[in-house]
Design a protein around this motif. Structure first.
Motif, PDB file in Angstrom:
ATOM      1  N   GLU A 159       0.846  -1.198   0.000  1.00  0.00           N
ATOM      2  CA  GLU A 159       0.000   0.000   0.000  1.00  0.00           C
ATOM      3  C   GLU A 159       0.883   1.251   0.000  1.00  0.00           C
ATOM      4  OE1 GLU A 159      -2.599  -0.981  -0.867  1.00  0.00           O
ATOM      5  OE2 GLU A 159      -3.011  -2.881   0.110  1.00  0.00           O
ATOM      6  N   THR A 172      -7.450   5.650  -3.612  1.00  0.00           N
ATOM      7  CA  THR A 172      -8.561   5.185  -2.776  1.00  0.00           C
ATOM      8  C   THR A 172      -8.262   3.752  -2.355  1.00  0.00           C
ATOM      9  OG1 THR A 172     -10.070   6.547  -4.074  1.00  0.00           O
ATOM     10  CG2 THR A 172     -11.067   4.863  -2.652  1.00  0.00           C
ATOM     11  N   PHE A 173      -8.124   3.527  -1.063  1.00  0.00           N
ATOM     12  CA  PHE A 173      -7.791   2.178  -0.581  1.00  0.00           C
ATOM     13  C   PHE A 173      -9.062   1.393  -0.299  1.00  0.00           C
ATOM     14  CE2 PHE A 173      -3.986   4.599  -0.174  1.00  0.00           C
ATOM     15  CZ  PHE A 173      -3.020   3.713  -0.622  1.00  0.00           C
ATOM     16  N   ASP A 176     -10.228  -1.332   5.533  1.00  0.00           N
ATOM     17  CA  ASP A 176      -9.670  -0.727   6.740  1.00  0.00           C
ATOM     18  C   ASP A 176      -8.256  -1.241   6.990  1.00  0.00           C
ATOM     19  OD1 ASP A 176     -11.948   0.703   7.107  1.00  0.00           O
ATOM     20  OD2 ASP A 176     -12.847  -0.709   8.523  1.00  0.00           O
ATOM     21  N   THR A 179      -5.999   0.834   4.901  1.00  0.00           N
ATOM     22  CA  THR A 179      -5.806   2.208   5.390  1.00  0.00           C
ATOM     23  C   THR A 179      -4.952   2.225   6.666  1.00  0.00           C
ATOM     24  OG1 THR A 179      -7.930   2.151   6.536  1.00  0.00           O
ATOM     25  CG2 THR A 179      -7.910   3.127   4.365  1.00  0.00           C
ATOM     26  N   ARG A 183      -1.612   4.405   7.169  1.00  0.00           N
ATOM     27  CA  ARG A 183      -1.319   5.304   8.295  1.00  0.00           C
ATOM     28  C   ARG A 183       0.015   4.931   8.967  1.00  0.00           C
ATOM     29  NH1 ARG A 183      -7.020   5.175   8.918  1.00  0.00           N
ATOM     30  NH2 ARG A 183      -6.899   3.575  10.527  1.00  0.00           N
ATOM     31  N   SER A 200      -4.523  12.907   4.278  1.00  0.00           N
ATOM     32  CA  SER A 200      -5.780  12.152   4.234  1.00  0.00           C
ATOM     33  C   SER A 200      -6.885  13.038   3.674  1.00  0.00           C
ATOM     34  CB  SER A 200      -6.160  11.694   5.644  1.00  0.00           C
ATOM     35  OG  SER A 200      -7.499  11.220   5.633  1.00  0.00           O
ATOM     36  N   ARG A 204     -11.161   6.845   2.972  1.00  0.00           N
ATOM     37  CA  ARG A 204     -10.066   5.958   2.537  1.00  0.00           C
ATOM     38  C   ARG A 204      -9.245   6.528   1.383  1.00  0.00           C
ATOM     39  NH1 ARG A 204     -13.344   0.265   2.447  1.00  0.00           N
ATOM     40  NH2 ARG A 204     -13.475  -0.053   4.682  1.00  0.00           N
ATOM     41  N   TYR A 206      -6.086   8.832   0.222  1.00  0.00           N
ATOM     42  CA  TYR A 206      -4.820   9.395   0.699  1.00  0.00           C
ATOM     43  C   TYR A 206      -3.960   9.777  -0.498  1.00  0.00           C
ATOM     44  CZ  TYR A 206      -5.939   7.271   5.228  1.00  0.00           C
ATOM     45  OH  TYR A 206      -6.552   6.932   6.410  1.00  0.00           O
TER      46      TYR A 206
END
Lengths: 212, 217
Positions: A159, A172-173, A176, A179, A183, A200, A204, A206
């Motif tokens: 990711e 767009t991931f 969860d 994401t 992070r 962000s 979702r 980033y």
């Protein structure tokens, strides 16, 4: 230990498909290959739970495909809907035609176009440039690792790779879990005092930005 | 899901997304192809739809398209009604404007002029606010505001929207929270065009004040 990043390739010419497959094996990717759009859709759907390709390479003209139940439009549309975080490059000998460009972008509005007439090596060079992306003090290696160049520290998560190869665009991931990984990558960048930081956009979404 | 089911889900251009979108409606796609060439994809996604696909195209852009660009003389009536309620920037090729477009729709004689206006809207700066890459507005204090209404007001400035003032509540909230001395208000330009635009509160008060509803007194 790290899993090799997947690349999915749809090419109706068996010889060219094998050439591309070997290229990505040499680059330590895991190539998923198909000679028809229906096979490519199956391969993509069957692997979606366990892995999501970083890159899709799609031959627009599938006249030599072993079956014609589906078209490159169908496959590109599935990619756009199901794997919007996958980089997509479409090559065609008719890429100058407004009609062909429109059809490709209606199937996948974010796809990159490549002119088949420039030859096979040109396609490989283009793909390598997209994947071996460098953003300020970050570099992608083998499609599965992000390296912080000053410290040579590595961050092993696809990711994170997605964010770097899509720079400066929003990604767009899909989950969860993804994401959370993003992070963690943002925290890793901060700990390394990287010149690149994570932004962000909610839902979702980033992207990376270079600090001024 | 089988390949049959997956393949029949529809074109990718109609897949839902929340990024900033330029929805281009035409009979042949030529204008969308040309805009694809000119628009930095990091700033906005260009979607190429046909007239009959417009309702699906609008629905795919959440919460609504940032901009609608057109070259078709008719569009579905349901889409017209939606466009009158939401701050969507509308640019159309002159002579092909459908009847009933909101008054803020702008006609262009030449594609090059239209493309230049798109570029201006993407790079506009008002009171230190400018569009962020992909989505939202960067505020002077460095915060990223996700308000689509504020995004529309900054992009269109100083041109007003022929849309109810109530449609801009989230923009007003963001501006107040970040103590930016501008707000959406019903406003009349020297050209006579009226609608909701971003106004400098200080300048307006000096010029006669605002009414209770935010309109110029």
């Amino acid at each position: 230990m790290r899993a090799n990043a997947e690349v999915i390739i749809l090419e109706d010419d068996a010889e060219k498909l094998e050439e591309l497959r070997q290229h990505f094996i040499r680059k330590r990717f895991h190539p998923l290959t198909a000679r028809s759009a229906s096979r490519a859709i199956s391969v993509l759907r069957n692997n979606l739970e366990s892995s999501r390709p970083i890159l899709a390479i799609v031959d627009w003209d599938l006249s030599n495909s072993p079956d014609h139940a589906f078209t490159s439009t169908d496959f590109l549309s599935v990619l756009a809907r199901d794997v919007p975080d996958c980089l997509v490059i479409v090559y065609s000998a008719n890429v100058d035609s407004f009609r062909v460009r429109s059809e490709i972008h209606r199937a996948h509005p974010r796809s990159w176009l490549h002119d088949k007439r420039e030859g096979d090596q040109s396609l490989i060079d283009r793909v390598d440039r997209m994947l071996d992306q460098t953003v300020e003090d970050l570099r992608v290696k083998d499609g599965s690792v992000v390296i912080h160049i000053p410290t040579k520290d590595e961050h092993h998560h696809r990711e994170a790779v997605r964010l770097v190869v899509h720079y400066p665009e929003i990604v767009t991931f899909h989950s969860d879990t993804a994401t959370k990984a993003v992070r963690r990558f943002g925290d890793w960048l901060a700990r390394h005092n990287s010149k690149v930081t994570l932004i962000s956009h909610g839902n979702r979404k980033y992207r990376l930005t270079v600090l001024k | 899901m089988s390949p049959e089911e997956a393949g029949k889900q529809g074109l990718g251009v109609l897949a839902r997304d929340t990024v900033r979108t330029i929805l281009v409606v035409s009979d042949d796609g030529d204008m969308a192809v040309a805009l694809h060439e000119r628009v930095d994809r990091a700033y906005a996604l260009v979607r190429d739809v046909r007239g009959e696909e417009l309702p699906q195209g609008i629905a795919a852009c959440a919460p609504w398209p940032w901009m609608l660009v057109g070259a078709t003389p008719t569009i579905p009536s349901g889409s017209l009604a939606e466009l009158k309620e939401r701050p969507v920037i509308i640019h159309w090729m002159a002579g092909k404007e459908p009847e009933g477009l909101p008054a803020h729709a702008q006609p262009f004689e030449r594609f090059s002029q239209l493309a230049e206006r798109v570029k201006t809207a993407l790079t506009q700066e008002v009171a230190g606010m400018r569009l962020s890459l992909g989505l939202g507005v960067e505020l002077p204090d460095g915060t990223l505001a996700r308000s689509s209404e504020l995004q529309a007001l900054v992009s269109a400035h100083p041109y007003p929207f022929d849309v109810p003032l109530d449609a801009f509540r989230s923009a007003g909230r963001v501006l107040a929270q970040h103590r930016i001395g501008w707000r959406p208000a019903r406003y009349q330009l020297p050209s006579g065009a009226s609608g909701v635009a971003l106004v400098d509160v200080g300048a307006l008060e000096a010029d006669g004040g605002l009414t209770e509803r935010g309109g110029k007194a």
